[in-house]
Design an enzyme around this catalytic site. Sequence first.
Site, PDB file in Angstrom:
ATOM      1  CG  HIS A 100      38.240  41.392  32.977  1.00 33.98           C
ATOM      2  ND1 HIS A 100      37.457  42.129  32.111  1.00 33.98           N
ATOM      3  CD2 HIS A 100      37.513  40.307  33.325  1.00 33.98           C
ATOM      4  CE1 HIS A 100      36.300  41.515  31.958  1.00 33.98           C
ATOM      5  NE2 HIS A 100      36.311  40.403  32.673  1.00 33.98           N
ATOM      6  CG  HIS A 102      37.609  36.316  35.786  1.00 32.51           C
ATOM      7  ND1 HIS A 102      36.646  36.837  36.621  1.00 32.51           N
ATOM      8  CD2 HIS A 102      37.230  36.666  34.536  1.00 32.51           C
ATOM      9  CE1 HIS A 102      35.722  37.460  35.903  1.00 32.51           C
ATOM     10  NE2 HIS A 102      36.050  37.372  34.624  1.00 32.51           N
TER      11      HIS A 102
END
Length: 141
Positions: A100, A102
């Site tokens: 992922h 951020h």
Amino acid sequence: MEDCIFCKIINREIPSHVVYEDEDVLAFLDITQVTKGHTLLIPKKHVSDIFEYDQNLAATLFSRIPKIAKAIESSDNLIKGMNIVNNNREVAYQTVFHSHVHLIPRYDKKDDFSMRFGNHMEDYSAAELATLARSIQAHIK
Ligand code: AMP
Ligand code: ZN
């Protein structure tokens, strides 16, 4: 992937606040909201970290960043900047092992977010840096 919290978010098995979705990626609010609007962007394909990407998956995921960053910025006129962070593996502070990115909007230098880059330039001679660069170059595939 079974038992992956982000795959469960993709499959709507657990709730999230989605901010963007297409056939390849999902972006949703991070549960901690390090700063207001803190968002995670993930590929729908389960890969644990950057070392599992190929060029196409990277192009797919990372190409979505500008539009999501601009949407976050436009959503609040107090936003003055943004940190974009991707942690890979435990030593680099990764805690959820579905890759992922951020997106952390910044309102003030005193926001509850910090990143410190040490400077160790004095530890290396120019020749050592040249050798280091050549060594990395030699491993590019
Ligand atoms: P990292 O430390 O880079 O692996 O970041 C993982 C992030 O996932 C953390 O910022 C968590 O707050 C966030 N997170 C964990 N579970 C959830 C969830 N169910 N919904 C939204 N964000 C989550
Ligand atoms: Zn997953």
